[in-house]
Design an enzyme around this catalytic site. Structure first.
Site, PDB file in Angstrom:
ATOM      1  N   SER A 192      15.692  -7.076   6.453  1.00 25.73           N
ATOM      2  CA  SER A 192      15.491  -5.644   6.626  1.00 25.73           C
ATOM      3  C   SER A 192      16.745  -4.889   7.030  1.00 25.73           C
ATOM      4  O   SER A 192      16.850  -3.684   6.786  1.00 25.73           O
ATOM      5  CB  SER A 192      14.393  -5.397   7.676  1.00 25.73           C
ATOM      6  N   HIS A 243       9.939  -6.435   3.178  1.00 29.12           N
ATOM      7  CA  HIS A 243      10.802  -5.661   2.281  1.00 29.12           C
ATOM      8  C   HIS A 243      10.988  -6.344   0.921  1.00 29.12           C
ATOM      9  O   HIS A 243      11.881  -5.969   0.165  1.00 29.12           O
ATOM     10  CB  HIS A 243      12.155  -5.428   2.938  1.00 29.12           C
ATOM     11  N   LYS A 284       5.173  -0.614   3.674  1.00 34.00           N
ATOM     12  CA  LYS A 284       6.316  -0.421   2.786  1.00 34.00           C
ATOM     13  C   LYS A 284       5.817  -0.116   1.367  1.00 34.00           C
ATOM     14  O   LYS A 284       5.344   0.975   1.108  1.00 34.00           O
ATOM     15  CB  LYS A 284       7.205  -1.667   2.774  1.00 34.00           C
TER      16      LYS A 284
END
Length: 465
Positions: free
Chosen positions: A232, A260, A292
């Site tokens: 990240s 991510h 996300k």
């Protein structure tokens, strides 16, 4: 490189500020100990303003004020944020959003959320164990399990909580947790609260991990290795094939944080296993967040049926927490379905990441170890310079946030650019060019921690004691 630091060295000035803060806190504690007790309160609790952690924050703020740096954090966005956003009435190009595939305002995602609200209301209203179970939870968990070719999955109300409660449930004082040095704070906290022995290995250094495994083999009841798919803060990718090979020899549990990576890497957005060509069933614990790519909120674990059954029955963050809001579950499930139906979004996001990365490198910007996917850092080094660069870009119409200590080690302050499928090539080209120009202007002025009037900082802090 090591050696003696000269007067005016930014790191020396920073250390002076931090040293003063510690001495200031110690002196304050000594003064309190020598004061006569209050007639009405014999044992007063320590004031939060006397804590060294508070002093550190205030020292950073004071230094920022002396340099004229406005606080770049807690900017209020006046609408849905994706490739663009609105702050203080200004439309900005936005690189501070996790909305990697543009699902936050997708009509189908919004409709699924609204339909769930109409049917179930806003909240699950209770822990799923007692009265909070809804069909939307099962539908999302089934979709997540199929995404990872896993037997089962379970969702939690928070991504941070997912790591904390899963690690804390599976490991204890007789066990060992090995983690990448740059692992997310949530995994660190989970490891600490578990009471297990904990060791870190250098970032993405599988050879060092192997040495640790060799030296500790047979000494612990259980061993867990924790890595991130896409890191990240740095934007590089775990070496999953080598990790799986080590797992076959040493028999540890492998946990991969896909926060991510989901919807970001791999030809169809299936994440780290697809990107590296590995069998997803060779990973024991797939962890991820719903905030996300899936434009929702919460976290998940995917793996064996036994693992999920254990977590649903024993993980405090599941048993004693309210169930995920049905509207969030419905929107996340719909986003996962859209990854399958609209693969062009994944391809566009990956193309944008490559373009940003190549342009940044061409301009001589330091992108660290990033491979140019969803997360691309610009390493600035100096925390004050990173904060001012963020503000300068804001003035130029670009929203991107600085990352400073303690989120990253001292000397590695950066701006962190999140790339989405919705950014245009023109926005990316303008942003890279503007960033290079603004950074060069700060470097030319020698703007940063070394510019701080240390005596002014000391006087200001002493006056507040």
């Amino acid at each position: 490189m090591t050696g003696r630091r000269k007067e005016g060295d930014p790191s020396l000035v920073r250390d002076q500020v931090l040293s003063f803060m510690k001495d200031h806190a110690r002196a304050g504690a000594q003064r309190r100990q020598t004061r006569a007790p209050s007639p009405s309160v014999a044992h007063a609790a320590t004031a939060f303003s006397d804590l060294p952690e508070y002093k550190q924050i205030m020292a950073q703020e004071t230094a920022g004020e002396l340099l004229g740096i406005g606080n770049p954090f807690f900017r209020s966005h006046e609408g849905a944020a994706s490739a663009t956003t609105v702050v203080d009435g200004r439309s900005l190009i936005n690189f501070a959003s996790y909305d990697y595939l543009g699902f936050n305002r997708h009509p189908e995602v919004l409709r699924a959320s609204k339909d769930a609200i109409e049917r179930y209301g806003i909240s699950a209203s209770a822990s799923r164990v007692v009265a909070g179970e809804r069909p939307a939870h099962h539908e999302l968990e089934e979709k997540l399990a199929s995404f990872y070719e896993a037997e089962a999955a379970v969702v939690f109300v928070s991504g941070y909580l997912t790591n904390v409660t899963t690690i804390g449930t599976l490991l204890g004082p007789e066990d060992l947790i090995l983690h990448d040095e740059f692992i997310h704070n949530s995994a660190l906290v989970g490891a600490k609260l578990s009471g297990a022995h904990r060791r870190w290995f250098r970032h993405n250094d599988v050879a060092e991990l192997e040495k640790i495994l060799q030296s500790t083999e047979g000494r612990y009841r259980r061993v867990l290795v924790v890595v991130e798919g896409v890191y990240s803060m740095d934007g590089d990718i775990a070496d999953l094939p080598k990790l799986i090979e080590l797992k076959s020899r040493f028999g540890f549990w492998l946990m991969v944080d896909e926060a991510h990576a989901l919807g970001v890497i791999g030809k169809t957005g299936r994440g780290t296993s697809e990107h590296t060509g590995c069998n997803p069933r060779d990973v024991d614990i797939w962890m991820g967040t719903l905030s996300k790519t899936t434009a929702s909120c919460g976290g998940y674990i995917a793996g064996s049926k036994a693992l999920v059954t254990l977590l649903k029955g024993a993980a405090g963050g599941f048993v004693y927490s309210v169930g995920l809001a049905p509207a969030l579950a419905a929107s996340a499930r719909t986003a996962l379905e859209l990854i399958d139906r609209e693969p062009e979004r994944v391809a566009r996001m990956q193309s944008n990441g490559k373009l940003f990365f190549e342009l940044a490198r061409a301009r001589g910007l330091d992108t660290g170890v990033s491979v140019g996917c969803s997360v691309i850092p610009l390493i600035v080094g100096d925390s004050m310079r990173a904060a001012q660069l963020s503000n300068d870009l804001l003035a130029a119409g670009i929203n991107v946030m600085p990352i400073i200590h303690p989120a990253v080690p001292e000397g590695l302050a950066r701006l962190r650019f999140f790339i989405t499928s919705e950014h245009t090539p023109q926005q990316i080209e303008f942003t890279v060019a503007t960033t290079a120009e603004k950074l060069q202007a700060l470097v030319s002025r020698n703007f940063g921690v070394g510019s701080v009037d240390i005596e002014a900082v000391l006087r200001r802090m002493a006056g507040e004691s």
